[in-house]
Structure formats: structure tokens, C-alpha cells
Design an enzyme around this catalytic site. Structure first.
Site, mmCIF file in Angstrom:
data_model
loop_
_atom_site.group_PDB
_atom_site.id
_atom_site.type_symbol
_atom_site.label_atom_id
_atom_site.label_comp_id
_atom_site.label_asym_id
_atom_site.label_seq_id
_atom_site.Cartn_x
_atom_site.Cartn_y
_atom_site.Cartn_z
ATOM 1 N N HIS A 48 -1.038 -0.952 5.108
ATOM 2 C CA HIS A 48 -1.662 -1.922 4.855
ATOM 3 C C HIS A 48 -0.902 -2.582 6.504
ATOM 4 C CE1 HIS A 48 -2.624 -0.111 1.421
ATOM 5 N NE2 HIS A 48 -3.749 0.080 1.941
ATOM 6 N N TYR B 236 -2.515 -3.054 -4.370
ATOM 7 C CA TYR B 236 -1.245 -2.037 -3.578
ATOM 8 C C TYR B 236 -1.047 -1.482 -2.286
ATOM 9 C CZ TYR B 236 1.243 0.899 -7.438
ATOM 10 O OH TYR B 236 2.364 1.105 -7.592
ATOM 11 N N HIS C 119 0.986 -1.317 1.414
ATOM 12 C CA HIS C 119 2.276 0.138 1.597
ATOM 13 C C HIS C 119 2.701 -0.451 3.153
ATOM 14 C CE1 HIS C 119 -0.520 2.153 3.713
ATOM 15 N NE2 HIS C 119 -1.419 2.550 1.987
ATOM 16 N N GLN D 221 -18.243 1.753 -4.275
ATOM 17 C CA GLN D 221 -17.725 2.811 -3.167
ATOM 18 C C GLN D 221 -17.182 3.887 -3.793
ATOM 19 O OE1 GLN D 221 -14.674 0.956 -0.699
ATOM 20 N NE2 GLN D 221 -13.849 2.055 -0.364
ATOM 21 N N GLN E 222 -14.053 6.697 8.141
ATOM 22 C CA GLN E 222 -14.702 5.409 8.175
ATOM 23 C C GLN E 222 -14.609 4.409 9.225
ATOM 24 O OE1 GLN E 222 -12.988 2.934 4.063
ATOM 25 N NE2 GLN E 222 -11.724 2.445 5.139
ATOM 26 N N ASP F 203 -8.523 6.523 7.721
ATOM 27 C CA ASP F 203 -9.556 6.573 7.393
ATOM 28 C C ASP F 203 -10.878 6.919 8.218
ATOM 29 O OD1 ASP F 203 -9.088 5.906 4.027
ATOM 30 O OD2 ASP F 203 -8.087 5.064 5.131
ATOM 31 N N SER G 170 -0.361 6.472 1.073
ATOM 32 C CA SER G 170 -1.439 6.181 0.420
ATOM 33 C C SER G 170 -1.366 5.521 -0.539
ATOM 34 C CB SER G 170 -2.362 7.441 0.363
ATOM 35 O OG SER G 170 -3.616 7.244 -0.987
ATOM 36 N N SER G 171 -2.456 4.355 -1.557
ATOM 37 C CA SER G 171 -2.076 3.966 -2.414
ATOM 38 C C SER G 171 -1.986 4.686 -3.432
ATOM 39 C CB SER G 171 -3.240 2.385 -3.110
ATOM 40 O OG SER G 171 -2.920 1.635 -2.130
HETATM 41 P P1 AMP Z 1 -7.560 1.351 1.134
HETATM 42 O O1 AMP Z 1 -6.674 -0.306 0.933
HETATM 43 O O2 AMP Z 1 -6.855 2.131 1.049
HETATM 44 O O3 AMP Z 1 -8.509 0.283 1.013
HETATM 45 O O4 AMP Z 1 -7.286 0.856 3.202
HETATM 46 C C1 AMP Z 1 -7.517 -0.417 3.587
HETATM 47 C C2 AMP Z 1 -6.818 -0.300 4.864
HETATM 48 O O5 AMP Z 1 -5.911 0.177 5.041
HETATM 49 C C3 AMP Z 1 -8.437 1.063 5.753
HETATM 50 O O6 AMP Z 1 -8.373 0.396 7.017
HETATM 51 C C4 AMP Z 1 -6.801 2.597 5.516
HETATM 52 O O7 AMP Z 1 -7.459 2.911 6.762
HETATM 53 C C5 AMP Z 1 -5.770 1.585 6.187
HETATM 54 N N1 AMP Z 1 -4.678 2.212 5.999
HETATM 55 C C6 AMP Z 1 -4.872 2.763 4.038
HETATM 56 N N2 AMP Z 1 -3.724 3.333 4.715
HETATM 57 C C7 AMP Z 1 -3.463 4.136 6.208
HETATM 58 C C8 AMP Z 1 -1.477 4.151 7.262
HETATM 59 N N3 AMP Z 1 -1.302 5.565 5.744
HETATM 60 N N4 AMP Z 1 -1.911 4.674 8.062
HETATM 61 C C9 AMP Z 1 -2.671 2.988 9.257
HETATM 62 N N5 AMP Z 1 -3.811 3.130 8.278
HETATM 63 C C10 AMP Z 1 -3.578 3.500 6.822
#
Ligand code: AMP
Length: 282
Positions: free
Chosen positions: A38, A33, A35, A62, A156, A153, A188-189
């Protein structure tokens, strides 16, 4: 042309070919998903590595029992278009059985106890154990030279850096800046869950972080900055604080006094049923 792979064996074989050809591998793990946050990681990888591998895997390990695993937004067709356009070389989108084969052969890792003793580590028990387990499994398959994670994150990122160090993965972990909407909301997704009204209320989180950072920089104490955040958040409809933490970078120990340039404020809130996190480094 971007290659879409679904099995661990196919990915491992393709990676071996790249390694034989002497190419460097950049890796961007995601839950899909996608954005612009990513896609910024994909762009970083493309600038720094010969080949960019992106994974999309919603990792059941998780999510807690009362969390949003089942509803987590999915749109693989759209993600493929975005990744192709962004210039990714491989999309790895496996089924759960490819990541966690039924023979239980996957190593179960534990997140560093100190780094997970605060913030999301407290309010999402087991979450970071699931994260390090899946990231190690993905590192074993993708064998990246560099891996790209978002500072969105922050906890994380630190926990994965520690895991990579302890497990001696020959990978460089990059932490990329938080990508935000023009009004400050971190992408954020999970923003998809928000109604138009909630979307407005959600802005209180980034606003409270910015305000707290401003107070700290202006010489105010952590207690005052925390109070200011509480005021903003508690006076916003539908918002409930999960935690606010003032931590030292990079060890994530709790601070009593502001340390300029060494501090990160982490916040997690519920907006209605949607849990959002954000942070600011001060
Ligand atoms: P996720 O799909 O939410 O697990 O995120 C995958 C990767 O994208 C992780 O390393 C997140 O920290 C990064 N990420 C998600 N949202 C953002 C954002 N707004 N800005 C920068 N990195 C992001």
C-alpha cells in the site's frame, strides 16, 4: 499534517478546494491494515500528484456471504501513523452509510463481463461488481487525476481500468509492481491470518508462479507449466488450489499457447482457511 475525514461531504468539499487551487489529486483506495505494498502506492502518488488522498474502507459489497468480511483485519490507529509517516495528505475512512447512503442513491455498476469471466470472477461471483461500484463511488468523491492500484490484484486492475474508460472518468489509472517479502511471498493484509507453518506453506504459490514462468520462457508449453504448478501446490501441506489461469494480457482471454511478453499467470490458493492470490507477468 494529514487530515482525517470520515464523511463524504467533508471529502467532497476539501477536494473542491484543491481543484479551485489548481492542484492535481492522486488517489489510493485501500481496505486498510496497511503494508509496504500500500505504501508503495502512496509513494507513487506523492511523486506524481500535488495532493495524495488515501481511502480505507472495507467494502461489504465485494465480499461473498461465506467470505471474511467480519474478520478482515483492522487497525486504523496504526494505519494513521503509517500514512502520516508516508506523507499522505488526506485519509478518508468513512462508515458504510457514507459510501452507501440509505437512500440507495449510489449507482450499482457491473464489472466488464469478459474481464470477469475467468479467475476471481468465476470463484468469487459478484466480487468485481462490488469492486467497480465502490471504486466509482470513491472516484465521484475524490475526483482524482491519477489513481494507483497494485498489479498484485491484476484482474482487478484491468477491470477498474475498463470501468474508468467506460464511465469516462478523467483519471489515469496506474498499475504498480507487486511488493513482496524477501522470500517472494506477496504482501497482503490477509497474510496476518497465517500461522508460522502456514506462512511457510504459502510460499508455494509465488514459487509455483516463478517456476511456471521459467518453464514458459524456456520453451515449454502451458500444459507443462500448469502441471508443474499443480505438482508444487498439491505437494504442499494445507494448500488447496482455487484456480490457475494462463491469460493473455491485457484482455484476460485464456491462452492455449504461450505468448511471450503478453501472458499473465494468475493463481489463487487456500492455505488452511486463508485465500491468497498472486500472479506473474511473462
Ligand atoms: P487492499 O487493501 O488489499 O484492497 O489493496 C489496496 C491496493 O493495494 C490495491 O490496489 C492492491 O492491488 C494494492 N496492493 C495490495 N497488496 C499489494 C502488494 N503486495 N503489492 C502491490 N500492491 C498491493
Amino acid at each position: 499534517m494529514m487530515l482525517c475525514l470520515q464523511t463524504a461531504a467533508e471529502l467532497a468539499q476539501k477536494i473542491e478546494e484543491y481543484k479551485q487551487a489548481g492542484l492535481t489529486i492522486g488517489f489510493v483506495p485501500t481496505m486498510g491494515y496497511l503494508h509496504d505494498g500500500h505504501l508503495a502506492l502512496v509513494s507513487q502518488s506523492r511523486q506524481n500528484c500535488d495532493v495524495t488522498v488515501v481511502s480505507i474502507f472495507i467494502n461489504p459489497a465485494q465480499f461473498g456471504p461465506n467470505e471474511d468480511f467480519a474478520q478482515y483485519p483492522r487497525d486504523l490507529a496504526r494505519d494513521k501513523v503509517l500514512l502520516e509517516r508516508a506523507g499522505a495528505d488526506i485519509l478518508f475512512a468513512p462508515d458504510t452509510a457514507e459510501i452507501y447512503p440509505p437512500d440507495n442513491s449510489v449507482r450499482q455498476l457491473r464489472a466488464d463481463a469478459r474481464l470477469s469471466a475467468v479467475a476471481c470472477g468465476l470463484t468469487r461471483p459478484g466480487h468485481f461488481d462490488g469492486v467497480v461500484t465502490v471504486v466509482a463511488r470513491l472516484f465521484d468523491l475524490a475526483r482524482p487525476d491519477k489513481a494507483f492500484f497494485g498489479r498484485k490484484d491484476y484482474q482487478q486492475l484491468r477491470i477498474i481500468q475498463k470501468m474508468a474508460e467506460q464511465e469516462k472518468y478523467p483519471v489515469q489509472i496506474s498499475g504498480c509492481p507487486v511488493v513482496r517479502e524477501p522470500d517472494g511471498l506477496a504482501l497482503s493484509s490477509r497474510n496476518k491470518y497465517l500461522s508460522a507453518g502456514q506462512r511457510k506453506n504459502a510460499l508455494a504459490l509465488s514459487r509455483s508462479l516463478t517456476e511456471a514462468a521459467r518453464l514458459l520462457r524456456g520453451g515449454q508449453a502451458i500444459a507443462a507449466a500448469r502441471l508443474c504448478m499443480q505438482n508444487i501446490l498439491e505437494n504442499t501441506p494445507e494448500v488447496k488450489i482455487d484456480y490457475l489461469e494462463f491469460l493473455r494480457r491485457p484482455d484476460l482471454s485464456r491462452l492455449t499457447d504461450y505468448e511471450p511478453g503478453n501472458t499473465v499467470i494468475l493463481g489463487a490458493v487456500y492455505v488452511g482457511a486463508t485465500r491468497l492470490i498472486d500472479n506473474i507477468e511473462v
